[in-house]
Motif scaffolding. Structure first.
Motif: not given
Length: 245
Positions: A10-14, A195-204, A239-241
């Motif tokens: 299940k996606s945890r993305s915003s 997945l390691e470096h992209a800022p929050l809100g990014s999409v690939l 994203v976690i916490c």
């Protein structure tokens, strides 16, 4: 709306990729890593044409497609669905079109509000056509054009960012690269770097054909959409916490 493939977890993305679909597609996957055919024989069998920008400030304007067989532009209808799904995520983002071909995806992203797009293309002929289109559209200052091998360049581009501006990464290589173990491994390295470096809100978004075994992609909360023989694979950094993993 086409039937979704099951997600791995299940996606945890915003953001939810639930934007309305309009039925067909427009995008720009290419064969930029394949060398251009030498001599005039192959060129004589192809025809230059134009691709139109689907939405945004440059809607209805056209991009030149040189017609060479080593570039495979994404269909307009697929590109339309791609950007409908991305929706407002494009606005204000930094784009990376890693197998640019005609540049239609990069131009579409800029038309829809991306701050700028870094475009990587190996074919000098394709890059010249892309540059001519950018000049005609008057957006040269919003493109960072890099001629070279994506496999040698991408990991530097997708390294730790200097700012927290979200990324939109377009990974649309020739389909054969998803089947070859060597190139698949390199494509997956790019995805892991994102997945390691992209800022929050990014999409690939990665484009494959519908027969590709998506379990061979890095484990993540993928969202898959099919349009005919094309599959678009969307993912965001986990994203976690409130922090990227």
């Amino acid at each position: 709306m086409s039937k979704k493939h099951p997600r791995r977890g299940k996606s945890r993305s915003s953001r939810k990729f639930d934007a309305a679909q309009t039925g067909h597609q427009d995008g720009d996957a290419d064969d930029s890593a394949a060398k251009a055919p030498r001599g005039g024989k192959s060129a004589a069998k192809t025809h230059a044409t134009t691709l139109r920008i689907i939405g945004g400030s440059m809607r209805g304007r056209t991009v030149r497609y040189h017609g060479a067989a080593y570039t495979r532009p994404m269909k307009d209808s697929v590109r339309e669905n791609l950007f409908n799904i991305l929706g407002p995520a494009v606005r204000g983002a930094v784009g990376f079109d890693l197998f640019a071909g005609t540049g239609a995806i990069a131009f579409e992203a800029i038309s829809r509000g991306a701050n700028g797009v870094t475009v990587v293309e190996q074919s000098r002929h394709a890059m010249k056509t892309l540059k001519d289109s950018a000049s005609q559209l008057g957006i040269e200052d919003r493109l960072n054009l890099i001629i070279g091998d994506t496999f040698r360049i991408a990991l530097k581009l997708l390294g730790p960012p200097d700012a927290d501006t979200p990324w939109i990464v377009f990974l649309c290589p020739p389909y054969r690269m998803w089947e070859d173990e060597t190139t698949l491994g390199k494509l997956n390295q790019m995805i892991r770097a994102f997945l390691e470096h992209a800022p929050l809100g990014s999409v690939l978004v990665a484009e494959t054909d519908k027969f590709f075994d998506t379990t061979r992609l890095p484990a993540a909360a993928w969202d898959f959409r099919e349009y005919g023989n094309v599959r678009l694979c969307f993912v965001e950094p986990a994203v976690i916490c409130g922090m990227n993993l």
